[in-house]
Design a protein around this motif. Sequence first.
Motif, mmCIF file in Angstrom:
data_model
loop_
_atom_site.group_PDB
_atom_site.id
_atom_site.type_symbol
_atom_site.label_atom_id
_atom_site.label_comp_id
_atom_site.label_asym_id
_atom_site.label_seq_id
_atom_site.Cartn_x
_atom_site.Cartn_y
_atom_site.Cartn_z
ATOM 1 N N ALA A 1 72.642 11.534 71.870
ATOM 2 C CA ALA A 1 71.263 11.183 72.194
ATOM 3 C C ALA A 1 70.349 11.315 70.982
ATOM 4 O O ALA A 1 69.420 10.522 70.806
ATOM 5 C CB ALA A 1 70.759 12.062 73.341
ATOM 6 N N THR A 2 70.581 12.309 70.137
ATOM 7 C CA THR A 2 69.734 12.483 68.952
ATOM 8 C C THR A 2 70.147 11.563 67.812
ATOM 9 O O THR A 2 69.361 11.311 66.899
ATOM 10 C CB THR A 2 69.782 13.943 68.466
ATOM 11 O OG1 THR A 2 71.139 14.313 68.196
ATOM 12 C CG2 THR A 2 69.216 14.889 69.515
ATOM 13 N N SER A 3 71.385 11.040 67.867
ATOM 14 C CA SER A 3 71.849 10.150 66.801
ATOM 15 C C SER A 3 71.152 8.800 66.848
ATOM 16 O O SER A 3 70.892 8.188 65.801
ATOM 17 C CB SER A 3 73.370 9.948 66.898
ATOM 18 O OG SER A 3 74.058 11.160 66.709
ATOM 19 N N ASP A 4 70.870 8.295 68.037
ATOM 20 C CA ASP A 4 70.312 6.946 68.159
ATOM 21 C C ASP A 4 68.958 6.786 67.469
ATOM 22 O O ASP A 4 68.781 5.863 66.663
ATOM 23 C CB ASP A 4 70.224 6.546 69.633
ATOM 24 C CG ASP A 4 71.568 6.101 70.181
ATOM 25 O OD1 ASP A 4 72.532 6.039 69.404
ATOM 26 O OD2 ASP A 4 71.657 5.826 71.385
ATOM 27 N N PRO A 5 67.969 7.649 67.746
ATOM 28 C CA PRO A 5 66.696 7.474 67.028
ATOM 29 C C PRO A 5 66.828 7.705 65.526
ATOM 30 O O PRO A 5 66.123 7.068 64.742
ATOM 31 C CB PRO A 5 65.769 8.514 67.690
ATOM 32 C CG PRO A 5 66.657 9.466 68.394
ATOM 33 C CD PRO A 5 67.869 8.699 68.781
ATOM 34 N N MET A 6 67.733 8.593 65.119
ATOM 35 C CA MET A 6 67.938 8.795 63.687
ATOM 36 C C MET A 6 68.567 7.557 63.052
ATOM 37 O O MET A 6 68.230 7.186 61.924
ATOM 38 C CB MET A 6 68.811 10.024 63.452
ATOM 39 C CG MET A 6 69.098 10.320 61.980
ATOM 40 S SD MET A 6 67.590 10.473 60.981
ATOM 41 C CE MET A 6 66.833 11.910 61.743
ATOM 42 N N TYR A 7 69.464 6.905 63.760
ATOM 43 C CA TYR A 7 70.064 5.657 63.265
ATOM 44 C C TYR A 7 68.979 4.624 62.985
ATOM 45 O O TYR A 7 68.979 3.966 61.938
ATOM 46 C CB TYR A 7 71.056 5.131 64.300
ATOM 47 C CG TYR A 7 71.582 3.742 64.037
ATOM 48 C CD1 TYR A 7 72.405 3.478 62.948
ATOM 49 C CD2 TYR A 7 71.269 2.691 64.903
ATOM 50 C CE1 TYR A 7 72.902 2.200 62.718
ATOM 51 C CE2 TYR A 7 71.765 1.416 64.675
ATOM 52 C CZ TYR A 7 72.578 1.173 63.591
ATOM 53 O OH TYR A 7 73.065 -0.090 63.363
ATOM 54 N N GLU A 8 68.044 4.497 63.890
ATOM 55 C CA GLU A 8 66.981 3.515 63.701
ATOM 56 C C GLU A 8 66.069 3.913 62.537
ATOM 57 O O GLU A 8 65.585 3.053 61.790
ATOM 58 C CB GLU A 8 66.210 3.351 65.005
ATOM 59 C CG GLU A 8 67.067 2.706 66.096
ATOM 60 C CD GLU A 8 66.472 2.829 67.490
ATOM 61 O OE1 GLU A 8 65.237 2.950 67.593
ATOM 62 O OE2 GLU A 8 67.242 2.817 68.474
#
Length: 981
Positions: A351-358
């Motif tokens: 869940a925390t990886s997705d916004p960091m990816y963006e």
Amino acid sequence: MLVVEREGSIVAVMEAMGLSSVAIRRVSRLWGKSAARNGGRTHLLLGHLLDTAAVAGVMWERYLSVAFRRRLDEVSGGRGKLWFMWVCGIHDCGKACPAFQALDAVEAGPVLASGLVWGRLPRDRRKQWRHDVAGAALLKPRLVAEWGCEESAGWVWPLVAGHHGAFPSVRGLQPPHREVQGRGADWEEAQRAVVDVFTCAVGFEDLADVRPVGALRKAEQLALSGLIVMADWIASDSSQFPGLGEAALVSLAGSRGRAEAAWGRLGLRGGWQGLPLPGDRMGPLTGRLGVSPRASQRELLERAWSVPAPGLFVVEAPMGEGKTKAALAAAEVLAARFGLDGVFVAMPSQATSDPMYEQVLRWVRSFDPVFESHVALLHGRRRFNAWWRAIWEGKPRPDGDRCVREPGSGSGVGFGVEDYGAIDEDADYGLGPAEVPAGCVSAEGDGPAHWFLGNKRGLLTAFAVGTVDHLLYAATRTRHVMLRFAGLAGKVVVIDEVHAADVYMRQFLVEALRWLGQAGVPVVMLSATLAPAQRQLYVDAYLSGVLGVADVREVVPEPAGYPCVTVACGVEGRAVVETSREAVSSWRGSVPVELAWLPDVDPAGARVADAVWDCVADGGVVLVVVNQVTRAQRIFEALRERGLGGDVHLLHARLCAADRADRTAECLRLMGPDAGGERPDRMVVVATQLAEQSFDVDADVLVTDLAPADLLLQRIGRLHRHSGTRRPGAHRVPRVLVTGVEAGREGVPEFLWASRAIYGAWSLLRAAALVTEAAGPLEGGGGRGAALEEPGGWSVPADVPGLVARAYGEEAVCPGGWGEAEAWRQWQAKERGRMDEAGKFLLCRPREWAFPTLEGLHYAGSRAATEEELDAVVRDGESGVEVVVVRRVAVGYRAVDGTWLGVHGEVDDDEVTDRLLGGMLRLPSSLTEAARGGLRPLPGWSGRPWLRYLPALVLEQEGSVLLGRDRVSYDGDLGLVVERQ
């Protein structure tokens, strides 16, 4: 003359070397890839060796970091590219032995006819002779003899022996049977010729000329081994390197052309390839990220500019301080200064990886728009990230722009699910061959490189964001660990929320830091609530790698304040550790946070629901964080029954992927930094630990189950997080109600069973003691959870480091009679047990850390192959099984959202697949045994790569299914519901 002939066919090279016609004929018959496994065309052994060397040459020019090229130049006397090509190409020399040449009867015929014969080979699989080990066995004595240096040979031969994923001990180089390696002068001559001809064809005068002038450190050897595997896998793709069955067709020039073409078709590329130094010291923040630097961000960036060598940076700063942006800016400076080629950002969860990816996508675009298609998102549910789909699968972009793909480039949907890193000859040893779908190539130069989507390859992309598990995998004694580590070497590694690692995971993190330190990889660790003992542990581990010593204890100076940055590196063989010498101010001042008790240990949480209802009576936004899914579900139901309706939201890990993504996005839209006028007048979010970190929402009131102090402070970080947020007058001061605990006999706290099971009594007792100091005795908690008559609380963030230090320090903090000492003994015993269990899977045993080579690294290692199996290695306990929820109907099946699947679950197209996979979720570990014993994919999924291995949780027509002793159902509001029968 020989130099000219090297550009001709391999036959010309052999003739120029003076080989007899018999020797030339024999070497020209040795096969490397059989027609049966190579697209119908035989590929000669020397052809594959030259193909791999040519791929290595392209990698040197377009993929390897400046730092690693520099190291290879150093150990090879300035001939780094040539030496890299040789060591990559020589990997398969062991195929020149009967054990391999006899594997295919059709290919064996010409070899036998040339006069290379063999007797009866053992049929017992335990006596099989693998060609990787065979190569080391024939090469090692020659290296010792012709290099005249046991030390040089000692670190090179394991690179050959380990190219199929595991490094044997030197004892493993003894053939189990004389016949398998080849007996007699004919075989000895042919084996020598293979090595010598390849060596000369690449560009060396002879094998003695290859001798390195120095040695790589063990971690650098591991990275090099991974690069050898990468070159081998690329050169083993028969669609890119069709077989050549005639020696006259084989040449280094031809292999160069094939490698160049394959590299372009596959869309492969490196990262920065020599990043220039920023002209402005703060430019990476102000210009590239558009940030007006805060004091803590300046501190980190200045440290990145001044550190004398690649090192470890431990950044401690309050929640919302902008640590990740500062880390990216520091990564740019470190990469430019030390010749690194990319970045891996490790996050605590999917869940925390997705916004960091963006965020990383936006960042890399500022260097060059083409980098956007070279950012990997590494977790099992990346398919549901809109930006990932847009870039890697050609779906519509989230901003509405269409992602353009070249015709024939494939959807990318089917790639990588069943590819466990094996290549064709691995099948001869009981491993499945790789299946590279046709068309998974990119438009040359500007498309995503789908080759990197193969299992174990994700970290090889120039830029990657993913769960911290991928970093931990690179510290496990598992097959192909070198490939994962090669993806980290040459990068800057950023680890966010580092405090989230428990004692079990911490063992792998410490091991990873040792190897990264020795490989010269800068590491930036971020946390708001890091215990001093953990800071010391990480510094010691990194310096252990830098100095090559098993045990290091370099006292970390006490920081002058909070925020702070600690830096550790090695300079001329000695450790250097510095921390912020002057207090660094936070971007916002500390504010008082009121704490009050809300005694409650009822799993149903009725009292919590009452208190929340009171909090929002006149408006407000409340975040409820509890430690158990069923408790969250019951509180959610109770609040709906009280009339909150659509104003209450539920978020936990037992929601299907689509539901969880939608709800997370909705919470961020309404409570996030950009909510603005959309922030509702009244809203309640009931969540589990998912909301504990990297969940950028702003609540007026926090109601939380008691948790260890650092995690409690993380939850408090969701309170009054964003400046300028409008709030009701009653919520102008941030307020926390601590529940999940009540006073027992003689006032000793009693905890929810789930909380005790997760965190242990000791850390909960100490957290309760710290809260008591601020909120008063537990008996004083008001039934409605109102503010105390004489408010007490913490000053956040000023009190954070002191509270964490006390929570995990050696001094007693609990009142007498709470049984703190006994709880400590029990906790220590459990922690030691978990550490010992993790030690069984660590990449290197403590007593072997100072060994200079990779020899024997995989002795008694784990054979975990899939990421699900690896999850169980790096996370304590058995991970839950991931399933797809489907519903049985009268004439077939439907996806959880109602999409029709077919009589046998058939899926017709990608859109239906997407809808079906939206029903993925991970079952709780209590259901693992029953799930593995009873759940299977639907018959109609056999032809769909994304589905064929995913078990289906089939809900019968009444809406549930019996799984073991539990009745399991899926409710559109509650998520997965588990009821013990």
